[in-house]
Design an enzyme around this catalytic site. Structure first.
Site, PDB file in Angstrom:
ATOM      1  N   ASP A 133     -74.217  11.985  -1.086  1.00 40.51           N
ATOM      2  CA  ASP A 133     -75.306  11.020  -0.699  1.00 40.51           C
ATOM      3  C   ASP A 133     -75.040   9.733  -1.770  1.00 40.51           C
ATOM      4  O   ASP A 133     -74.241   9.684  -2.881  1.00 40.51           O
ATOM      5  CB  ASP A 133     -76.800  11.545  -1.197  1.00 40.51           C
ATOM      6  CG  ASP A 133     -77.880  10.471  -1.191  1.00 40.51           C
ATOM      7  OD1 ASP A 133     -78.148  10.009   0.087  1.00 40.51           O
ATOM      8  OD2 ASP A 133     -78.396  10.242  -2.327  1.00 40.51           O
ATOM      9  N   ILE A 134     -75.462   8.516  -1.399  1.00 40.33           N
ATOM     10  CA  ILE A 134     -75.193   7.600  -2.089  1.00 40.33           C
ATOM     11  C   ILE A 134     -76.424   6.798  -3.154  1.00 40.33           C
ATOM     12  O   ILE A 134     -76.453   7.067  -4.346  1.00 40.33           O
ATOM     13  CB  ILE A 134     -74.759   6.228  -1.127  1.00 40.33           C
ATOM     14  CG1 ILE A 134     -73.572   6.561  -0.395  1.00 40.33           C
ATOM     15  CG2 ILE A 134     -74.584   4.993  -1.925  1.00 40.33           C
ATOM     16  CD1 ILE A 134     -73.081   5.596   0.490  1.00 40.33           C
ATOM     17  N   ASP A 135     -77.508   6.466  -2.439  1.00 40.41           N
ATOM     18  CA  ASP A 135     -78.696   5.782  -3.228  1.00 40.41           C
ATOM     19  C   ASP A 135     -79.393   6.790  -4.059  1.00 40.41           C
ATOM     20  O   ASP A 135     -79.560   7.828  -3.457  1.00 40.41           O
ATOM     21  CB  ASP A 135     -79.527   5.064  -2.281  1.00 40.41           C
ATOM     22  CG  ASP A 135     -79.009   3.976  -1.966  1.00 40.41           C
ATOM     23  OD1 ASP A 135     -79.043   2.875  -2.295  1.00 40.41           O
ATOM     24  OD2 ASP A 135     -78.341   3.773  -0.549  1.00 40.41           O
ATOM     25  N   ASP A 142     -80.427  13.162  -3.596  1.00 44.48           N
ATOM     26  CA  ASP A 142     -81.735  12.906  -4.240  1.00 44.48           C
ATOM     27  C   ASP A 142     -82.965  13.262  -3.672  1.00 44.48           C
ATOM     28  O   ASP A 142     -84.022  12.773  -4.396  1.00 44.48           O
ATOM     29  CB  ASP A 142     -81.316  11.838  -5.115  1.00 44.48           C
ATOM     30  CG  ASP A 142     -81.704  10.739  -4.457  1.00 44.48           C
ATOM     31  OD1 ASP A 142     -80.960  10.559  -3.165  1.00 44.48           O
ATOM     32  OD2 ASP A 142     -82.576   9.694  -4.693  1.00 44.48           O
TER      33      ASP A 142
HETATM   34  O1  LIG Z   1     -79.315   8.280   1.966  1.00 39.65           O
HETATM   35  P1  LIG Z   1     -79.103   7.418   0.515  1.00 39.65           P
HETATM   36  O2  LIG Z   1     -77.873   7.082   0.704  1.00 39.65           O
HETATM   37  O3  LIG Z   1     -79.820   7.758  -0.725  1.00 39.65           O
HETATM   38  O4  LIG Z   1     -79.937   6.442   1.240  1.00 39.65           O
HETATM   39  C1  LIG Z   1     -81.362   6.258   1.333  1.00 39.65           C
HETATM   40  C2  LIG Z   1     -81.779   4.872   1.232  1.00 39.65           C
HETATM   41  O5  LIG Z   1     -81.065   4.266   0.231  1.00 39.65           O
HETATM   42  C3  LIG Z   1     -81.710   2.817   0.237  1.00 39.65           C
HETATM   43  O6  LIG Z   1     -83.153   2.532   0.010  1.00 39.65           O
HETATM   44  C4  LIG Z   1     -83.363   3.025  -1.301  1.00 39.65           C
HETATM   45  O7  LIG Z   1     -82.320   2.681  -2.564  1.00 39.65           O
HETATM   46  C5  LIG Z   1     -82.891   1.403  -2.808  1.00 39.65           C
HETATM   47  C6  LIG Z   1     -81.743   0.500  -3.811  1.00 39.65           C
HETATM   48  O8  LIG Z   1     -81.570   1.482  -4.910  1.00 39.65           O
HETATM   49  C7  LIG Z   1     -84.157   1.098  -3.168  1.00 39.65           C
HETATM   50  O9  LIG Z   1     -84.503  -0.198  -3.457  1.00 39.65           O
HETATM   51  C8  LIG Z   1     -85.306   1.834  -2.236  1.00 39.65           C
HETATM   52  O10 LIG Z   1     -86.469   1.671  -2.836  1.00 39.65           O
HETATM   53  C9  LIG Z   1     -84.784   3.262  -2.037  1.00 39.65           C
HETATM   54  O11 LIG Z   1     -85.509   3.536  -0.937  1.00 39.65           O
HETATM   55  C10 LIG Z   1     -81.757   1.987   1.627  1.00 39.65           C
HETATM   56  O12 LIG Z   1     -82.025   0.751   1.197  1.00 39.65           O
HETATM   57  C11 LIG Z   1     -82.133   2.808   2.606  1.00 39.65           C
HETATM   58  O13 LIG Z   1     -81.528   2.036   3.928  1.00 39.65           O
HETATM   59  C12 LIG Z   1     -81.522   4.324   2.762  1.00 39.65           C
HETATM   60  O14 LIG Z   1     -81.909   4.954   3.918  1.00 39.65           O
HETATM   61 MG   LIG Z   2     -80.480   9.277  -1.940  1.00 43.91          MG
END
Ligand SMILES: O=P(O)(O)OC[C@H]1O[C@H](O[C@H]2O[C@H](CO)[C@@H](O)[C@H](O)[C@H]2O)[C@H](O)[C@@H](O)[C@@H]1O
Ligand SMILES: [Mg+2]
Length: 264
Positions: free
Chosen positions: A37-39, A215
């Site tokens: 996963d990224i974020d 996460d």
């Molecule tokens: O599946 P992931 O790679 O974890 O992506 C999930 C979502 O991540 C992003 O939102 C989240 O991260 C942002 C930056 O750190 C943060 O500001 C936000 O509150 C989080 O929800 C992204 O913007 C989404 O499109 C993804 O689905």
């Molecule tokens: Mg994530």
């Protein structure tokens, strides 16, 4: 996530990862595949979706690990694929975007999600409605739309009601996905777990045991897939026991350190 895949209330917390457990990726790279996963996993969470920071060394570390694994490393994210590639340039990894609704395999074949005209119209309506939620951020991801309330927490329930209403109008092909300070409508047919299974049905992932690292709630389906397929599941941070992951790592920074140690 199906009810069968839900973690039980009060289920034991995932144990802190005995990090040598991941050294199998280094010792037996021909046997393992890595799904990241990224974020909140590879990258620290940021205040806004576009404010994430990719440490300079990270694309190179992932590329080296990918080579070590014979290319069996994929990114599995809620982001759109076109957002992901520039983050890790000059490298392009196999990637599943929009929580599995779109996917580019190791051969570079891209499967996109269809965007019906009614969905385009719905995104415009949501952007208009968001003017009444100061601080909320609407993220148009093509075949998905997210409303972030990290800076508009007072509007969480109002945003939730609006998104639920749009979901009902959109019909059964769509799903309301909750994440960290975000609600989004995305295609219902896909999940990160299905994306992991799809990768594992193809070279160079086929025949390998998956390690899935994430996460958030959207990662639970890939933890379930990894557990079922004899692999390893790792949750970043504290999920208060509400996770199917069998191990945990404290933070994205710690994970990045661990990944660095796996490169031979
Ligand atoms: O599946 P992931 O790679 O974890 O992506 C999930 C979502 O991540 C992003 O939102 C989240 O991260 C942002 C930056 O750190 C943060 O500001 C936000 O509150 C989080 O929800 C992204 O913007 C989404 O499109 C993804 O689905
Ligand atoms: Mg994530």
């Amino acid at each position: 996530m199906s009810s069968q895949e839900q973690p039980e209330q009060g289920e034991a917390k995932p144990r802190p990862l005995n990090e040598p457990a991941l050294t199998a990726l280094s010792l037996y790279p021909q046997d393992w595949a890595l799904f990241l996963d990224i974020d909140g996993t590879l990258l620290d969470l940021a205040e806004r979706p576009e404010a994430i920071v990719v440490p300079d060394y990270l694309p190179g570390t992932l590329h080296a690990l990918s080579r070590q694994l014979g290319g069996a490393l994929a990114l599995v994210t809620g982001r759109a694929i076109e957002f992901v590639d520039p983050l890790f340039a000059p490298f392009r990894f196999p990637v599943a975007g929009l929580h599995g609704a779109e996917r580019r395999d190791a051969a570079g074949r891209l499967r996109r999600a269809h965007i019906p005209p009614a969905f385009q119209a719905m995104k415009q309506t949501i952007a208009y409605e968001a003017q009444a939620w100061p601080g909320a951020i609407v993220e148009d991801k093509g075949a998905a739309v997210a409303v972030h309330f990290r800076h508009a927490p007072a509007y969480e329930s109002e945003i939730g009601e609006a998104m639920q209403r749009h979901l009902e109008e959109a019909g059964p092909d769509w799903n309301l996905q909750r994440g960290k300070m975000v609600l989004e409508i995305c295609p219902a047919h896909a999940s990160k777990g299905h994306a992991v299974e799809a990768f594992l049905s193809e070279a160079p992932f086929e025949g390998r045991r998956p390690v899935a690292i994430g996460d958030d709630v959207t990662d639970e389906t890939m933890f379930a897939a990894a557990n079922r397929l004899g692999g390893q599941s790792v949750r970043i941070g504290d999920a208060n026991g509400k996770t199917l992951a069998r191990a945990s790592i404290g933070s994205p920074a710690r994970l990045r350190d661990v990944l660095g140690t796996l490169v031979k």
